[in-house]
Design a protein around this motif. Structure first.
Motif, PDB file in Angstrom:
ATOM      1  N   GLU A 102     -16.826  17.098 -21.817  1.00  0.00           N
ATOM      2  CA  GLU A 102     -17.644  15.917 -21.518  1.00  0.00           C
ATOM      3  C   GLU A 102     -18.085  15.195 -22.795  1.00  0.00           C
ATOM      4  O   GLU A 102     -19.219  14.704 -22.898  1.00  0.00           O
ATOM      5  CB  GLU A 102     -18.866  16.299 -20.684  1.00  0.00           C
ATOM      6  N   GLY A 103     -17.186  15.142 -23.779  1.00  0.00           N
ATOM      7  CA  GLY A 103     -17.465  14.429 -25.021  1.00  0.00           C
ATOM      8  C   GLY A 103     -18.292  15.191 -26.032  1.00  0.00           C
ATOM      9  O   GLY A 103     -18.611  14.661 -27.107  1.00  0.00           O
ATOM     10  N   HIS A 104     -18.642  16.425 -25.735  1.00  0.00           N
ATOM     11  CA  HIS A 104     -19.449  17.238 -26.638  1.00  0.00           C
ATOM     12  C   HIS A 104     -18.573  18.278 -27.332  1.00  0.00           C
ATOM     13  O   HIS A 104     -17.763  18.941 -26.688  1.00  0.00           O
ATOM     14  CB  HIS A 104     -20.566  17.952 -25.872  1.00  0.00           C
ATOM     15  N   ARG A 105     -18.766  18.439 -28.618  1.00  0.00           N
ATOM     16  CA  ARG A 105     -18.071  19.467 -29.389  1.00  0.00           C
ATOM     17  C   ARG A 105     -19.036  20.624 -29.613  1.00  0.00           C
ATOM     18  O   ARG A 105     -20.141  20.426 -30.134  1.00  0.00           O
ATOM     19  CB  ARG A 105     -17.589  18.914 -30.724  1.00  0.00           C
ATOM     20  N   ILE A 106     -18.618  21.829 -29.202  1.00  0.00           N
ATOM     21  CA  ILE A 106     -19.530  22.970 -29.172  1.00  0.00           C
ATOM     22  C   ILE A 106     -18.961  24.106 -30.007  1.00  0.00           C
ATOM     23  O   ILE A 106     -17.830  24.551 -29.787  1.00  0.00           O
ATOM     24  CB  ILE A 106     -19.737  23.447 -27.718  1.00  0.00           C
ATOM     25  N   ALA A 107     -19.753  24.565 -30.981  1.00  0.00           N
ATOM     26  CA  ALA A 107     -19.345  25.671 -31.847  1.00  0.00           C
ATOM     27  C   ALA A 107     -19.848  26.997 -31.279  1.00  0.00           C
ATOM     28  O   ALA A 107     -20.705  27.044 -30.385  1.00  0.00           O
ATOM     29  CB  ALA A 107     -19.889  25.461 -33.257  1.00  0.00           C
ATOM     30  N   LEU A 110     -22.877  19.347 -17.378  1.00  0.00           N
ATOM     31  CA  LEU A 110     -21.773  20.199 -16.966  1.00  0.00           C
ATOM     32  C   LEU A 110     -21.905  20.660 -15.524  1.00  0.00           C
ATOM     33  O   LEU A 110     -23.007  20.882 -15.018  1.00  0.00           O
ATOM     34  CB  LEU A 110     -21.700  21.440 -17.870  1.00  0.00           C
ATOM     35  N   GLY A 111     -20.751  20.823 -14.887  1.00  0.00           N
ATOM     36  CA  GLY A 111     -20.698  21.371 -13.543  1.00  0.00           C
ATOM     37  C   GLY A 111     -19.376  22.072 -13.334  1.00  0.00           C
ATOM     38  O   GLY A 111     -18.454  21.961 -14.143  1.00  0.00           O
ATOM     39  N   VAL A 112     -19.278  22.792 -12.231  1.00  0.00           N
ATOM     40  CA  VAL A 112     -18.040  23.507 -11.905  1.00  0.00           C
ATOM     41  C   VAL A 112     -16.887  22.511 -11.808  1.00  0.00           C
ATOM     42  O   VAL A 112     -17.003  21.460 -11.180  1.00  0.00           O
ATOM     43  CB  VAL A 112     -18.196  24.286 -10.589  1.00  0.00           C
ATOM     44  N   GLY A 113     -15.791  22.847 -12.467  1.00  0.00           N
ATOM     45  CA  GLY A 113     -14.608  22.005 -12.457  1.00  0.00           C
ATOM     46  C   GLY A 113     -14.421  21.177 -13.712  1.00  0.00           C
ATOM     47  O   GLY A 113     -13.317  20.642 -13.928  1.00  0.00           O
ATOM     48  N   HIS A 114     -15.440  21.037 -14.541  1.00  0.00           N
ATOM     49  CA  HIS A 114     -15.292  20.277 -15.777  1.00  0.00           C
ATOM     50  C   HIS A 114     -14.291  20.991 -16.699  1.00  0.00           C
ATOM     51  O   HIS A 114     -14.360  22.198 -16.911  1.00  0.00           O
ATOM     52  CB  HIS A 114     -16.627  20.098 -16.487  1.00  0.00           C
TER      53      HIS A 114
END
Length: 243
Positions: A189-194, A232-236
């Motif tokens: 969803e456009g977020h980069r997560i470390a 966030l939700g299920v299926g993303h």
């Protein structure tokens, strides 16, 4: 022991009816609620969540697995013996990931039919009695007939999607953490997560990914809901960026 994995909802009237049916057939069996809040109607998410949980289900037990949006339709009823663990439920893919990841799995069509079978509640009327029969060691009563394979299979591969959001707002994915490099980042969803090892390794409110207690990649935030913060939700869908 009999483990329940369903999307029936813990607060509704369905789980109690299933437990009553189990008690009628196998009164001495212990019944454990593995999860009754699996994502509703979502066979794919449920299959990957069930497979992750299966590793901690003891050998010799029975899991009654029901996420069954096609109940009353053409899908068949199956029992799968995977690494000495029975799984009973619909042949719609739900059991298939656990079966595909097992070292050894045998698939059986269920021949037993109840005197009365409602169109909408096979979990109570069909799957629960068969699970009870297997729990008491009475395979003959279930009228199992071996078949070559499941009709619907999702295979053993990981799923790069959110498959479950818990009440903390942590978003579990269908990715096994053992397959990711520690320096890898997730993009959703456009977020980069470390990655971080645990919640306290990041500032309050900051999102990160880590290996959760059942070996899955989970997106969380320190003392906050990652699902709300990141939308966030299920299926993303999850994308991976190597470190």
């Amino acid at each position: 022991m009999i483990f329940l994995f369903t999307d029936f909802g813990a607060a509704d009237l369905y789980v109690g009816q299933v437990k009553a049916a189990l008690h009628q057939v196998a009164p001495e069996a212990r019944v454990v609620d593995l999860l009754n809040e699996a994502p509703a109607y979502n066979v794919k998410a449920g299959a990957h969540l069930l497979a992750a949980l299966a590793a901690r289900i003891p050998a010799g037990s029975v899991t009654l697995a029901v996420v069954d949006p096609g109940v009353g339709g053409t899908r068949k009823a199956v029992a799968v013996l995977a690494d000495d663990r029975w799984f009973v439920g619909p042949d719609n893919g739900l059991i298939s990931v656990a079966a595909a990841r097992a070292k050894k799995s045998d698939v059986f069509a269920i021949g037993w039919k109840p005197p009365s079978l409602t169109a909408s509640f096979h979990g109570r009327d069909l799957f629960a009695p068969v699970a009870g029969m297997l729990a008491r060691g009475d395979r003959k009563a279930a009228r199992l007939e071996e078949k070559a394979r499941l009709a619907q299979s999702l295979g053993a591969d990981d799923l790069a999607e959110v498959i479950y959001v818990d009440h903390y707002g942590n978003a579990m994915t269908g990715l096994r953490a053992s397959g990711l490099q520690r320096k890898a980042s997730l993009v959703v969803e456009g977020h980069r997560i470390a990655r971080a090892r645990v919640f306290s390794d990041v500032p309050p409110g900051e999102a990160f990914w880590y290996e959760n207690s059942i070996g899955l990649v989970e997106i969380a935030a320190n003392s906050a809901s990652a699902a709300e913060r990141l939308g966030l939700g299920v299926g993303h869908v999850i994308a991976l960026e190597p470190g």
